[in-house]
Enzyme design. Sequence first.
Site, PDB file in Angstrom:
ATOM      1  CG  ASP A 174      -1.884  -1.114   1.251  1.00 24.33           C
ATOM      2  OD1 ASP A 174      -1.841  -1.921   0.296  1.00 24.33           O
ATOM      3  OD2 ASP A 174      -2.664  -1.217   2.207  1.00 24.33           O
ATOM      4  CD  GLU A 210       6.968  -0.460  -3.731  1.00 26.02           C
ATOM      5  OE1 GLU A 210       7.570  -0.631  -4.782  1.00 26.02           O
ATOM      6  OE2 GLU A 210       6.800  -1.344  -2.856  1.00 26.02           O
ATOM      7  CG  LEU A 222     -32.961 -12.665 -15.762  1.00 28.27           C
ATOM      8  CD1 LEU A 222     -31.908 -13.290 -14.863  1.00 28.27           C
ATOM      9  CD2 LEU A 222     -32.841 -13.193 -17.175  1.00 28.27           C
ATOM     10  CD  GLU A 272     -23.491 -15.484 -16.266  1.00 32.73           C
ATOM     11  OE1 GLU A 272     -23.819 -14.427 -15.690  1.00 32.73           O
ATOM     12  OE2 GLU A 272     -23.421 -15.598 -17.491  1.00 32.73           O
ATOM     13  CE  LYS A 318     -31.971 -13.022 -10.175  1.00 29.86           C
ATOM     14  NZ  LYS A 318     -31.940 -11.879  -9.294  1.00 29.86           N
ATOM     15  CG  ASP A 346     -29.883 -10.153  -3.386  1.00 29.10           C
ATOM     16  OD1 ASP A 346     -30.495  -9.467  -4.232  1.00 29.10           O
ATOM     17  OD2 ASP A 346     -30.360 -10.458  -2.282  1.00 29.10           O
ATOM     18  NE  ARG A 357     -33.973  -4.097 -14.022  1.00 29.61           N
ATOM     19  CZ  ARG A 357     -35.036  -4.673 -14.597  1.00 29.61           C
ATOM     20  NH1 ARG A 357     -35.014  -4.982 -15.872  1.00 29.61           N
ATOM     21  NH2 ARG A 357     -36.093  -4.955 -13.893  1.00 29.61           N
ATOM     22  CD  GLU A 375     -27.232  -7.428  -9.641  1.00 31.61           C
ATOM     23  OE1 GLU A 375     -27.406  -7.191 -10.861  1.00 31.61           O
ATOM     24  OE2 GLU A 375     -28.173  -7.599  -8.845  1.00 31.61           O
ATOM     25  CE1 TYR A 377     -26.183  -8.869 -15.833  1.00 30.92           C
ATOM     26  CE2 TYR A 377     -25.400  -8.933 -13.564  1.00 30.92           C
ATOM     27  CZ  TYR A 377     -26.293  -8.475 -14.516  1.00 30.92           C
ATOM     28  OH  TYR A 377     -27.294  -7.626 -14.145  1.00 30.92           O
ATOM     29  CE  LYS A 385     -35.017 -14.027  -7.157  1.00 28.76           C
ATOM     30  NZ  LYS A 385     -36.113 -13.424  -7.734  1.00 28.76           N
ATOM     31  CB  CYS A 413     -31.554   5.789  31.384  1.00 18.11           C
ATOM     32  SG  CYS A 413     -30.227   4.578  31.368  1.00 18.11           S
ATOM     33  CB  CYS A 455     -28.570   6.271  35.226  1.00 17.67           C
ATOM     34  SG  CYS A 455     -29.045   7.198  33.758  1.00 17.67           S
ATOM     35  CB  CYS A 504     -29.217   7.252  28.622  1.00 18.21           C
ATOM     36  SG  CYS A 504     -28.504   7.758  30.191  1.00 18.21           S
ATOM     37  CB  CYS A 509     -25.695   6.360  32.286  1.00 17.33           C
ATOM     38  SG  CYS A 509     -26.597   4.845  31.978  1.00 17.33           S
TER      39      CYS A 509
HETATM   40  S1  IVH Z   1     -28.453 -11.542 -16.726  1.00 17.26           S
HETATM   41  C1  IVH Z   1     -31.318 -10.131 -19.914  1.00 17.26           C
HETATM   42  N1  IVH Z   1     -26.764 -12.484 -14.929  1.00 17.26           N
HETATM   43  O1  IVH Z   1     -30.781 -10.341 -11.693  1.00 17.26           O
HETATM   44  C2  IVH Z   1     -30.524 -10.757 -18.832  1.00 17.26           C
HETATM   45  N2  IVH Z   1     -28.491 -11.038 -14.202  1.00 17.26           N
HETATM   46  O2  IVH Z   1     -33.696 -10.835 -11.943  1.00 17.26           O
HETATM   47  C3  IVH Z   1     -30.293  -9.829 -17.749  1.00 17.26           C
HETATM   48  N3  IVH Z   1     -28.424 -10.524 -11.810  1.00 17.26           N
HETATM   49  O3  IVH Z   1     -31.643  -7.423 -13.454  1.00 17.26           O
HETATM   50  C4  IVH Z   1     -29.705 -10.327 -16.538  1.00 17.26           C
HETATM   51  N4  IVH Z   1     -26.641 -11.730 -11.333  1.00 17.26           N
HETATM   52  O4  IVH Z   1     -29.720  -7.324 -11.762  1.00 17.26           O
HETATM   53  C5  IVH Z   1     -27.846 -11.719 -15.155  1.00 17.26           C
HETATM   54  N5  IVH Z   1     -25.173 -13.367 -13.471  1.00 17.26           N
HETATM   55  C6  IVH Z   1     -26.253 -12.597 -13.698  1.00 17.26           C
HETATM   56  C7  IVH Z   1     -26.889 -11.878 -12.646  1.00 17.26           C
HETATM   57  C8  IVH Z   1     -28.014 -11.110 -12.944  1.00 17.26           C
HETATM   58  C9  IVH Z   1     -27.564 -10.915 -10.842  1.00 17.26           C
HETATM   59  C10 IVH Z   1     -29.584  -9.636 -11.578  1.00 17.26           C
HETATM   60  C11 IVH Z   1     -29.692  -8.496 -12.551  1.00 17.26           C
HETATM   61  C12 IVH Z   1     -31.019  -8.646 -13.219  1.00 17.26           C
HETATM   62  C13 IVH Z   1     -31.751  -9.469 -12.208  1.00 17.26           C
HETATM   63  C14 IVH Z   1     -32.872 -10.239 -12.888  1.00 17.26           C
END
Ligand code: IVH
Length: 673
Positions: A37, A39, A87, A117, A119, A121, A140, A174, A226, A313, A407, A410, A425, A430
């Site tokens: 760090d 450097e 999706l 892939e 997903k 969050d 988006r 994401e 992605y 999901k 409180c 006290c 408080c 206290c």
């Molecule tokens: S592809 C048209 N890949 O999930 C395809 N989405 O429920 C668009 N997300 O809006 C999405 N990981 O925010 C894709 N590996 C992944 C993802 C991913 C998270 C989210 C993304 C999307 C939402 C759809």
Amino acid sequence: MAKADLEKARENVTALRREIDKHNYYYHVLDQPLIDDQEFDRLMRELEQLEEAYPELQDPDSPTRRIGAKPLEAFESLEHKVPMLGLDNAFSEEELADFDARVRKLTGLKTVEYFCELKIDGLAVSLQYEGGIFRRGSTRGDGYTGEDITQNLRTIRQIPLRLPEPLTLEARGEVYINRKAFEKLNRRREEEGLMVFANPRNAAAGSLRQLDPRLTAKRPLRIFLYGLGEHNLELTRQDKLLDYLEKIQLPVNPHRRICSGLEEVWRYCSRWQEEKQELPYEIDGVVVKVNDLEQQKNLGTTARSPRWAVAYKYPPEEKMTRVLDISVNIGRTGAITPVALLEPVTLSGTTVRRASLHNEDLIAEKEIKIGDTIIVHKAGEIIPEVLGVVKEKRTGKESEFRMPRHCPSCGSDTVRLSGEAARRCLNLACPAQLVEKLVHFASRRAMDIEGLGPAVAESVYNSELVRDVGDLYYLKVEQLASLPRMAEKSAENLVSSIDKSRGNPLRRLLFGLGIRFVGEKAARLLAERFGTLDRLREAGEEELIAVEEIGPKIGEAVVRFFNTTETGPVLDKLKRAGVNFTEPVAQKEIGALAGKTFVFSGSLQAYTRDEAAALVEERGGRVSSSISRKTDYLVTGDDPGSKLAKAGELGVEVIGEERFKELISQAPAGNDV
Ligand code: IVH
């Protein structure tokens, strides 16, 4: 002559920017820093100085300008040339099979090659590069128009401001926050009486939609890309697309996989349902995409979502239980936190008995009553959180909870200051706060006094032996030994660890004093800048906020701390007891391990990581979490892991715990002098 100077400077600036971009990539994207760090900071400073000396060389895309922008009034909107679709979801194995059947029917294929892939969050964003330069980025929004959050995205170190090639393309991905970072962020917000985020996703979304990019810059945002929006690349498959994104130095999730047919897709989904707890970030499922881009095109999209992809999901882990009671905790700053006491339930493998309700607004918003049946889950898979009340289960016997107006410790009035979610408080004397202050003072990251946990702190407080942290240094073994649950031996140990803490550097003392808003980092910065507590005490607000990274909030809190009547006597007691009030700055530089960088791997017998790190740092050395060519020693304990091989590759000296002890004992600590 001047012209030649400018040309020389231009060359240097270009080379420095390239160099810094490279290190940013190795550090933030690959997690494999090539330099330490210090450097890196040196390179940044050099570039800053050149840009300052030659304003004509300034460039908005310079790595020095990640946080240059001013706060906005509102976000502009940005149209997506290629819509950002959502999706369709599949919530079960059957629904996933339905998706596969539909794809097979439409393509006429017997077995479809999919690409799976994780997903992530977080929050979907789009990044537009023109000629290799990051120009614009957006959320988006409704899929057709998003918000222009360019300035905020620029603060994310993983996002390159410049690609290695002059490409024009739009990458999509994401933005998210790691679970650990989320916990830390919330802990700090709770301490400061601010609203806490419900989960890492909300924290990421809230941070990205800040109008002031300087606030965004302080949040630990990360990104995985992605997909692509507009582009003119010739690509044939999703797996190749992601490999390509990775090649042009964009961060891509490593856990992606080609799966031939439904069965392999299902195996991938099941595997990650089991293992998702081990990921540092939250996922809420798996995205299954048809791998062949030609097939994707033929399948096409509906108005809402593509036909070639589905989001499988995971069922969220939630349980129903009952609120037996609501009690309150009083923190060391006097913040009163309501806590739900629950009928025990098991969630992600642990028993949950309590859930913080954070503050009265949250209780009102969720309409939680004592006796209610509620749904709990773990936010970020860690922190139990009440999601909501099952109103159908109410019997009429539930009772309303009201935050105490006095409180419970006290008896003084509790108040809600404007702009704060917490009720407090304000009584500095206290007992509950004082006990918490003792616990904090003794905690590992502060004065590291072993054996002074909550129970002992309460006991020494109740015995009237200790009223503030200064009194700790006058405790005698006989006094402690007579306390309940204390024996001669534990009393001796406690006195000796209190004794040992006298020599700690100023930064630990400062952090331990629990000045509002002064966390570990601010404590270190202040200690390094002022060197002694007396100098810090004399500093005015102006001098304080002149310190880099110390803002008016901290400055004001420090001044207020020293002006509070209770502070003087405590500091006097500490001083008389011989507690060190200085930061070993000069010593540090000439310390016996000065300039040496240590990396630890595996667990040591005699020390925790923090202890071992402190031993090195007190001697002027540095500790890094990752190994690079600049590492001087890799210290290995049990189970050293992958770093050992890396050390071999890089030619770094590997030493065991015994040799480490020798080095430490040969090199006296700076603050002993
Ligand atoms: S592809 C048209 N890949 O999930 C395809 N989405 O429920 C668009 N997300 O809006 C999405 N990981 O925010 C894709 N590996 C992944 C993802 C991913 C998270 C989210 C993304 C999307 C939402 C759809």
